[in-house]
Design an enzyme around this catalytic site. Structure first.
Site, PDB file in Angstrom:
ATOM      1  N   HIS A  58       0.823  -1.222   0.000  1.00  0.00           N
ATOM      2  CA  HIS A  58       0.000   0.000   0.000  1.00  0.00           C
ATOM      3  C   HIS A  58       0.856   1.269   0.000  1.00  0.00           C
ATOM      4  O   HIS A  58       0.547   2.240   0.699  1.00  0.00           O
ATOM      5  CB  HIS A  58      -0.938   0.027   1.222  1.00  0.00           C
ATOM      6  CG  HIS A  58      -1.958  -1.064   1.243  1.00  0.00           C
ATOM      7  ND1 HIS A  58      -3.227  -0.916   0.748  1.00  0.00           N
ATOM      8  CD2 HIS A  58      -1.888  -2.344   1.699  1.00  0.00           C
ATOM      9  CE1 HIS A  58      -3.901  -2.050   0.913  1.00  0.00           C
ATOM     10  NE2 HIS A  58      -3.110  -2.938   1.480  1.00  0.00           N
ATOM     11  N   ASN A 131     -10.550  -2.466   2.352  1.00  0.00           N
ATOM     12  CA  ASN A 131     -10.202  -2.564   0.929  1.00  0.00           C
ATOM     13  C   ASN A 131     -11.418  -2.209   0.082  1.00  0.00           C
ATOM     14  O   ASN A 131     -12.542  -2.167   0.599  1.00  0.00           O
ATOM     15  CB  ASN A 131      -9.758  -3.990   0.580  1.00  0.00           C
ATOM     16  CG  ASN A 131      -8.294  -4.250   0.911  1.00  0.00           C
ATOM     17  OD1 ASN A 131      -7.486  -3.324   0.991  1.00  0.00           O
ATOM     18  ND2 ASN A 131      -7.953  -5.510   1.100  1.00  0.00           N
TER      19      ASN A 131
HETATM   20  C1  HEM Z   1      -2.557 -11.037   7.683  1.00  0.00           C
HETATM   21  C2  HEM Z   1      -3.084 -10.093   6.928  1.00  0.00           C
HETATM   22  C3  HEM Z   1      -2.475  -8.734   6.747  1.00  0.00           C
HETATM   23  C4  HEM Z   1      -1.281  -8.239   7.160  1.00  0.00           C
HETATM   24  C5  HEM Z   1      -0.179  -8.948   7.948  1.00  0.00           C
HETATM   25  C6  HEM Z   1      -1.205  -6.863   6.703  1.00  0.00           C
HETATM   26  C7  HEM Z   1      -0.107  -6.031   6.889  1.00  0.00           C
HETATM   27  C8  HEM Z   1      -0.010  -4.743   6.428  1.00  0.00           C
HETATM   28  C9  HEM Z   1       1.138  -3.886   6.592  1.00  0.00           C
HETATM   29  C10 HEM Z   1       2.436  -4.293   7.279  1.00  0.00           C
HETATM   30  C11 HEM Z   1       0.841  -2.697   6.040  1.00  0.00           C
HETATM   31  C12 HEM Z   1       1.749  -1.472   5.974  1.00  0.00           C
HETATM   32  C13 HEM Z   1       1.461  -0.605   7.181  1.00  0.00           C
HETATM   33  C14 HEM Z   1       2.372   0.588   7.317  1.00  0.00           C
HETATM   34  O1  HEM Z   1       3.542   0.551   6.944  1.00  0.00           O
HETATM   35  O2  HEM Z   1       1.881   1.613   7.877  1.00  0.00           O
HETATM   36  C15 HEM Z   1      -0.504  -2.774   5.536  1.00  0.00           C
HETATM   37  C16 HEM Z   1      -1.178  -1.752   4.938  1.00  0.00           C
HETATM   38  C17 HEM Z   1      -2.515  -1.799   4.633  1.00  0.00           C
HETATM   39  N1  HEM Z   1      -3.356  -2.892   4.706  1.00  0.00           N
HETATM   40 FE1  HEM Z   1      -2.865  -4.706   5.352  1.00  0.00          FE
HETATM   41  N2  HEM Z   1      -2.351  -6.549   6.041  1.00  0.00           N
HETATM   42  C18 HEM Z   1      -3.163  -7.660   6.044  1.00  0.00           C
HETATM   43  C19 HEM Z   1      -4.423  -7.759   5.492  1.00  0.00           C
HETATM   44  C20 HEM Z   1      -5.174  -6.695   5.067  1.00  0.00           C
HETATM   45  C21 HEM Z   1      -6.589  -6.734   4.799  1.00  0.00           C
HETATM   46  C22 HEM Z   1      -7.461  -7.968   4.934  1.00  0.00           C
HETATM   47  C23 HEM Z   1      -6.963  -5.467   4.466  1.00  0.00           C
HETATM   48  C24 HEM Z   1      -8.317  -4.926   4.127  1.00  0.00           C
HETATM   49  C25 HEM Z   1      -9.465  -5.479   4.472  1.00  0.00           C
HETATM   50  C26 HEM Z   1      -5.776  -4.632   4.498  1.00  0.00           C
HETATM   51  C27 HEM Z   1      -5.743  -3.291   4.228  1.00  0.00           C
HETATM   52  C28 HEM Z   1      -4.610  -2.513   4.314  1.00  0.00           C
HETATM   53  C29 HEM Z   1      -4.600  -1.101   3.987  1.00  0.00           C
HETATM   54  C30 HEM Z   1      -5.785  -0.255   3.531  1.00  0.00           C
HETATM   55  C31 HEM Z   1      -3.279  -0.659   4.195  1.00  0.00           C
HETATM   56  C32 HEM Z   1      -2.751   0.746   3.991  1.00  0.00           C
HETATM   57  C33 HEM Z   1      -2.737   1.479   5.310  1.00  0.00           C
HETATM   58  C34 HEM Z   1      -2.404   2.935   5.087  1.00  0.00           C
HETATM   59  O3  HEM Z   1      -3.159   3.591   4.347  1.00  0.00           O
HETATM   60  O4  HEM Z   1      -1.409   3.399   5.646  1.00  0.00           O
HETATM   61  N3  HEM Z   1      -4.712  -5.407   4.864  1.00  0.00           N
HETATM   62  N4  HEM Z   1      -1.005  -4.042   5.762  1.00  0.00           N
END
Ligand code: HEM
Length: 500
Positions: A58, A131
């Site tokens: 992201h 999402n």
């Molecule tokens: C085991 C499952 C998941 C893991 C380990 C994970 C991990 C991460 C990590 C490490 C980031 C970067 C965060 C940062 O650097 O600030 C991220 C960003 C993000 N994830 Fe996940 N994620 C997972 C599943 C999901 C799911 C299911 C969704 C949505 C339903 C999602 C939506 C997002 C979004 C929207 C961001 C961007 C956050 C922002 O705008 O700063 N992720 N995720």
């Protein structure tokens, strides 16, 4: 600048000139640098440190500010204060991103789009990290890094690689529902303004009396869903990779504020026990006819960031950032996320990231048990006790602290009684995993040409798979959704390969 304003070094010393280095010069116009030229050293040293790690997923995003307005008094199912009065407004920060590609990549790439919202409520921040798809690729959190790597660059060629992508998905077919969405028209949305977003996970709305309802949240665009065709998205990716950022920024600048209605689907714990699918499996949706959408609010984005780095890049969202009245469910993917995001923020922004202006709660914060650490930049709670159980009153800064708030318990109380065995989580595939994707294929069939476009979008990816066996496995995967889909995909992909 006025007479009383002048450029200075970061520690206040006025610049004699902001455009010249101080050098020991010779007559020919050459010069040797001097260690005493603090201005030159600071300028160069800070420049080399301007970048912070980009988000591992992201990384590319559009950000803006706005407000959430409650359109229903929801106190029948939650004690969340931002939902307890019709018309109550809560400021919001929004960040909408692609997932796999890097920060400089094209935001019209075919990808799931992340949708983060930070609601600065009067009982602390609530992050909704969603999402633009209602389902997800996996239901066991340990697969998340593998899944993302298979969507990113090959470790040797450093190129995005269709072999890796399809190899992962054939080996982990529970993602079929999400693949169907991704390769449909919705995989290339026409800007942030024209897309929906979904919690995907089951969450819980809780009440102070300990009762709760399971919930899924839907955020629906009032501009209408609009998507690019694959050809349009590819063309725009080349011509203007920042198309979505520009579209949103300019819409807000001209006062054309985008609006979304926010809905919930609610399910009682009793209904959850009888439900046909596991409600903690986020590869599945809940039927709308059994669990109708109920509107709870309206979201309007109406202010652009003043500074992208300070407001959006330094923003840290986490599903673990919750308020009383809203809680996590036992979805294992969600449980893993509760750890992963604050952990990522500590790495990316530092241990005191919650103090950064864009992350700071607008509600009272008094947390003297979280002290010190790198880059602490407030008064650090002065001389207040840094241990629990003290009878010493807080300092003058925090005179109004009353003690703990038992109402907040609903955030943590699990309500459920747990009994079970410790075991590896199974995400075995059954025919049930193909029921909702098959229904989606039928729904897509009601829109003229949409099934064809979905097949076409798949062909454009699968034709780059160089192993015939892997291609065959992809056709079998989609045949389990519909024989027709599988055979159309096979015929057209093999024809495209032959013609190339
Ligand atoms: C085991 C499952 C998941 C893991 C380990 C994970 C991990 C991460 C990590 C490490 C980031 C970067 C965060 C940062 O650097 O600030 C991220 C960003 C993000 N994830 Fe996940 N994620 C997972 C599943 C999901 C799911 C299911 C969704 C949505 C339903 C999602 C939506 C997002 C979004 C929207 C961001 C961007 C956050 C922002 O705008 O700063 N992720 N995720």
């Amino acid at each position: 600048m006025g007479d009383d304003k002048y450029y200075t070094l970061a520690e206040g010393c006025p610049f004699a000139s902001n455009r010249t280095a101080v050098l020991m010069r010779d007559k020919q116009g050459g010069g040797l640098g001097l260690l005493q030229d603090t201005q030159l050293i600071e300028t160069l040293a800070h420049f080399s440190r301007e970048r912070i790690p980009e988000r591992v997923v992201h990384a590319k995003a559009v950000g803006s500010y706005g407000e959430f307005e409650a359109t229903r008094d929801c106190s029948d199912f939650t004690c969340a204060s931002f939902l307890n009065k019709v018309g109550k407004k809560t400021p919001v920060l929004q960040r909408v991103s692609t997932v796999g590609p890097e920060s400089g990549s094209a935001d019209t790439s075919r990808d799931v789009h992340g949708w983060s919202m930070k609601l600065y409520t009067d009982e602390g921040n609530l992050d909704w990290v969603f999402n633009n798809t209602p389902v997800f690729f996996i239901r066991d959190p340990i697969k998340f890094p593998s899944m993302n790597r298979s969507h990113k660059r090959h470790p040797q060629t450093h190129l995005p690689d269709a072999n890796m992508f399809w190899d992962f998905h054939v080996g982990n077919p529970e993602g079929i529902h999400q693949l169907m969405v991704l390769f449909s028209d919705r995989g290339t949305p026409k800007s942030v303004r024209y897309m929906n977003s979904y919690s995907g996970h089951t969450y819980k709305f809780t009440k102070a009396d300990g009762s709760f309802k399971y919930a899924k949240i839907h955020v629906k665009t009032q501009q209408g869903i609009q998507n690019f065709s694959r050809e349009e998205a590819t063309k725009i990716a080349g011509e203007n990779p920042d198309y979505m950022i520009q579209d949103m920024f300019e819409a807000i600048e001209r006062g054309d504020y985008p609006v979304w209605n926010v809905y919930v689907q609610l399910m009682s714990p009793e209904a959850a026990e009888k439900h046909e699918t596991n409600i903690f499996d986020m590869t599945k949706v809940w039927p709308h006819k059994d669990f109708p959408l109920q509107q709870i609010g309206r979201l309007t984005m109406n202010r652009n960031p003043r500074n992208y780095f300070a407001d959006i890049e330094q923003a840290a969202f986490s599903p673990s950032t919750m308020v009383p009245g809203f809680a996590a469910s036992a979805d294992p993917v969600l449980q893993a996320r509760l750890f992963a995001y604050p952990d990522a923020a500590r790495y990316r922004l530092g241990v005191n990231y919650q103090q950064l202006p864009t992350n700071a709660a607008k509600a009272q914060v008094y947390c003297p048990f979280q002290r010190d650490g790198s880059m602490r930049f407030d008064d650090n709670y002065g001389g207040d006790p840094n241990y629990v159980g003290s009878w010493i009153k807080p300092t003058k800064f925090y005179q109004d602290v009353k003690g703990t708030n038992p109402g907040a318990l609903s955030l943590h109380t699990e309500h459920e009684k747990w009994a079970g065995e410790v075991s590896a989580y199974s995400s075995e595939i059954t025919d049930a995993d193909f029921v909702q994707p098959a229904a989606l294929w039928e729904v897509i069939g009601r829109e003229p040409g949409h099934q064809d476009r979905l097949v076409d979008n798949l062909v454009s990816s699968v034709k780059s798979v160089k192993y015939p066996e892997l291609r065959k496995a992809v056709y079998s995967l989609f045949s389990r959704v519909s024989k027709d889909l599988g055979s159309r995909l096979q015929k057209r992909t093999e024809a495209a390969i032959k013609a190339a």
